[in-house]
Design a protein around this motif. Sequence first.
Motif, PDB file in Angstrom:
ATOM      1  N   ALA A 115       0.837  -1.200   0.000  1.00 24.96           N
ATOM      2  CA  ALA A 115       0.000   0.000   0.000  1.00 24.96           C
ATOM      3  C   ALA A 115       0.871   1.249   0.000  1.00 24.96           C
ATOM      4  CB  ALA A 115      -0.934  -0.002   1.204  1.00 24.96           C
ATOM      5  N   ASP A 116       1.963   1.222   0.771  1.00 29.63           N
ATOM      6  CA  ASP A 116       2.883   2.368   0.793  1.00 29.63           C
ATOM      7  C   ASP A 116       3.490   2.598  -0.588  1.00 29.63           C
ATOM      8  OD1 ASP A 116       2.512   2.964   3.483  1.00 29.63           O
ATOM      9  OD2 ASP A 116       4.107   1.597   4.125  1.00 29.63           O
ATOM     10  N   THR A 117       3.858   1.507  -1.257  1.00 29.99           N
ATOM     11  CA  THR A 117       4.443   1.608  -2.597  1.00 29.99           C
ATOM     12  C   THR A 117       3.425   2.186  -3.579  1.00 29.99           C
ATOM     13  OG1 THR A 117       5.805  -0.325  -2.127  1.00 29.99           O
ATOM     14  CG2 THR A 117       5.550   0.280  -4.438  1.00 29.99           C
ATOM     15  N   ASN A 118       2.192   1.718  -3.490  1.00 29.71           N
ATOM     16  CA  ASN A 118       1.137   2.207  -4.383  1.00 29.71           C
ATOM     17  C   ASN A 118       0.844   3.685  -4.145  1.00 29.71           C
ATOM     18  OD1 ASN A 118       0.954  -0.366  -5.436  1.00 29.71           O
ATOM     19  ND2 ASN A 118      -0.851  -0.904  -4.249  1.00 29.71           N
ATOM     20  N   ILE A 119       0.810   4.085  -2.888  1.00 24.98           N
ATOM     21  CA  ILE A 119       0.553   5.494  -2.563  1.00 24.98           C
ATOM     22  C   ILE A 119       1.708   6.366  -3.053  1.00 24.98           C
ATOM     23  CG2 ILE A 119       0.333   7.119  -0.642  1.00 24.98           C
ATOM     24  CD1 ILE A 119      -1.355   4.966   0.777  1.00 24.98           C
ATOM     25  N   ALA A 120       2.943   5.869  -2.912  1.00 29.29           N
ATOM     26  CA  ALA A 120       4.107   6.621  -3.402  1.00 29.29           C
ATOM     27  C   ALA A 120       4.043   6.770  -4.925  1.00 29.29           C
ATOM     28  CB  ALA A 120       5.396   5.925  -2.976  1.00 29.29           C
TER      29      ALA A 120
ATOM     30  N   LEU B 293      -3.068  -0.558 -10.692  1.00 30.75           N
ATOM     31  CA  LEU B 293      -3.966  -0.045  -9.660  1.00 30.75           C
ATOM     32  C   LEU B 293      -5.317   0.322 -10.254  1.00 30.75           C
ATOM     33  CD1 LEU B 293      -1.637   2.240  -7.536  1.00 30.75           C
ATOM     34  CD2 LEU B 293      -2.695   0.101  -6.851  1.00 30.75           C
ATOM     35  N   ALA B 294      -5.291   0.967 -11.409  1.00 24.83           N
ATOM     36  CA  ALA B 294      -6.545   1.384 -12.052  1.00 24.83           C
ATOM     37  C   ALA B 294      -7.390   0.164 -12.420  1.00 24.83           C
ATOM     38  CB  ALA B 294      -6.244   2.212 -13.296  1.00 24.83           C
ATOM     39  N   GLN B 295      -6.732  -0.894 -12.875  1.00 29.00           N
ATOM     40  CA  GLN B 295      -7.457  -2.099 -13.270  1.00 29.00           C
ATOM     41  C   GLN B 295      -8.036  -2.846 -12.072  1.00 29.00           C
ATOM     42  OE1 GLN B 295      -4.331  -3.976 -15.508  1.00 29.00           O
ATOM     43  NE2 GLN B 295      -5.076  -3.177 -17.457  1.00 29.00           N
ATOM     44  N   SER B 296      -7.353  -2.776 -10.932  1.00 27.55           N
ATOM     45  CA  SER B 296      -7.799  -3.566  -9.782  1.00 27.55           C
ATOM     46  C   SER B 296      -8.579  -2.770  -8.735  1.00 27.55           C
ATOM     47  CB  SER B 296      -6.587  -4.212  -9.105  1.00 27.55           C
ATOM     48  OG  SER B 296      -5.747  -3.208  -8.575  1.00 27.55           O
TER      49      SER B 296
ATOM     50  N   ARG C 233     -12.226   4.748 -14.762  1.00 29.81           N
ATOM     51  CA  ARG C 233     -11.244   3.701 -15.040  1.00 29.81           C
ATOM     52  C   ARG C 233     -10.869   3.706 -16.524  1.00 29.81           C
ATOM     53  NH1 ARG C 233     -11.008  -0.549 -11.863  1.00 29.81           N
ATOM     54  NH2 ARG C 233     -13.232  -0.497 -11.446  1.00 29.81           N
ATOM     55  N   GLN C 234     -11.895   3.793 -17.391  1.00 26.18           N
ATOM     56  CA  GLN C 234     -11.634   3.794 -18.827  1.00 26.18           C
ATOM     57  C   GLN C 234     -10.833   5.029 -19.248  1.00 26.18           C
ATOM     58  OE1 GLN C 234     -12.044   1.191 -20.749  1.00 26.18           O
ATOM     59  NE2 GLN C 234     -12.918   0.139 -18.989  1.00 26.18           N
ATOM     60  N   ASP C 235     -11.189   6.203 -18.698  1.00 24.64           N
ATOM     61  CA  ASP C 235     -10.445   7.433 -19.007  1.00 24.64           C
ATOM     62  C   ASP C 235      -8.994   7.301 -18.567  1.00 24.64           C
ATOM     63  OD1 ASP C 235     -12.710   8.595 -20.045  1.00 24.64           O
ATOM     64  OD2 ASP C 235     -13.112   9.855 -18.276  1.00 24.64           O
ATOM     65  N   LEU C 236      -8.777   6.807 -17.371  1.00 27.16           N
ATOM     66  CA  LEU C 236      -7.424   6.680 -16.840  1.00 27.16           C
ATOM     67  C   LEU C 236      -6.616   5.656 -17.625  1.00 27.16           C
ATOM     68  CD1 LEU C 236      -5.415   7.545 -14.713  1.00 27.16           C
ATOM     69  CD2 LEU C 236      -6.411   5.878 -13.146  1.00 27.16           C
ATOM     70  N   LEU C 237      -7.225   4.519 -17.958  1.00 29.45           N
ATOM     71  CA  LEU C 237      -6.507   3.496 -18.736  1.00 29.45           C
ATOM     72  C   LEU C 237      -6.184   3.992 -20.146  1.00 29.45           C
ATOM     73  CD1 LEU C 237      -8.338   0.243 -17.561  1.00 29.45           C
ATOM     74  CD2 LEU C 237      -6.022   1.007 -16.980  1.00 29.45           C
ATOM     75  N   ALA C 238      -7.097   4.732 -20.748  1.00 37.14           N
ATOM     76  CA  ALA C 238      -6.830   5.290 -22.074  1.00 37.14           C
ATOM     77  C   ALA C 238      -5.662   6.274 -21.999  1.00 37.14           C
ATOM     78  CB  ALA C 238      -8.076   5.983 -22.615  1.00 37.14           C
TER      79      ALA C 238
ATOM     80  N   GLN D  33      -8.356  11.366  -6.246  1.00 41.35           N
ATOM     81  CA  GLN D  33      -9.439  10.613  -5.606  1.00 41.35           C
ATOM     82  C   GLN D  33      -8.954   9.211  -5.224  1.00 41.35           C
ATOM     83  OE1 GLN D  33     -12.765   9.883  -8.189  1.00 41.35           O
ATOM     84  NE2 GLN D  33     -13.925   8.787  -6.641  1.00 41.35           N
ATOM     85  N   MET D  34      -8.254   8.547  -6.143  1.00 38.65           N
ATOM     86  CA  MET D  34      -7.717   7.215  -5.846  1.00 38.65           C
ATOM     87  C   MET D  34      -6.723   7.285  -4.685  1.00 38.65           C
ATOM     88  SD  MET D  34      -7.046   5.460  -9.570  1.00 38.65           S
ATOM     89  CE  MET D  34      -6.173   4.069  -8.865  1.00 38.65           C
ATOM     90  N   HIS D  35      -5.868   8.312  -4.722  1.00 37.47           N
ATOM     91  CA  HIS D  35      -4.853   8.497  -3.669  1.00 37.47           C
ATOM     92  C   HIS D  35      -5.531   8.653  -2.311  1.00 37.47           C
ATOM     93  CE1 HIS D  35      -2.037  10.767  -1.150  1.00 37.47           C
ATOM     94  NE2 HIS D  35      -1.099  10.093  -1.791  1.00 37.47           N
ATOM     95  N   GLU D  36      -6.555   9.489  -2.280  1.00 34.80           N
ATOM     96  CA  GLU D  36      -7.274   9.741  -1.020  1.00 34.80           C
ATOM     97  C   GLU D  36      -7.913   8.455  -0.490  1.00 34.80           C
ATOM     98  OE1 GLU D  36     -11.340  11.986  -0.029  1.00 34.80           O
ATOM     99  OE2 GLU D  36      -9.803  13.317  -0.853  1.00 34.80           O
TER     100      GLU D  36
END
Length: 145
Positions: free
Chosen positions: A3-8, A37-40, A49-54, A75-78
Amino acid sequence: AEADTNIAAMDKAIKALERGMAGSFLQSATAGVLKQLAQSSDSLGEADRQDLLAFLAGDSAYAPQSGQIVGILKQMHETMAKGLAEATSTEEAAIASYEALMAAKKKEVEALSQAIEAKTELIGELGVEIVQMKEDVDDTAAALA
């Protein structure tokens, strides 16, 4: 640790995008982490999700509105930071509960050990008294005979 790695990674992505360095960011390993992260992510809506993956795929036809990707990432970070804080809090409470339980059990073991020692000592004393009483009975019987 994950989780720390993902947040970083999320922090790096937000900073790079806010500085307008989207091109170099998309070629970094952090972009790959962000894509996973976006996919999971369960907290991300399907449209976001689609906007971010594109965007992460480098789709040249994709032109995000100003700050849309940064907003999604924030938003994901929060959400991830809140989840990590809750998990950490829960874990700390469990550790405190475990330590309290272990302290109580150690006290219980000590009290029971003392009780065992006291009872063992009593058994020894009673054994000696019984032997002495048997000898007294034998002496009395011999004196009467």
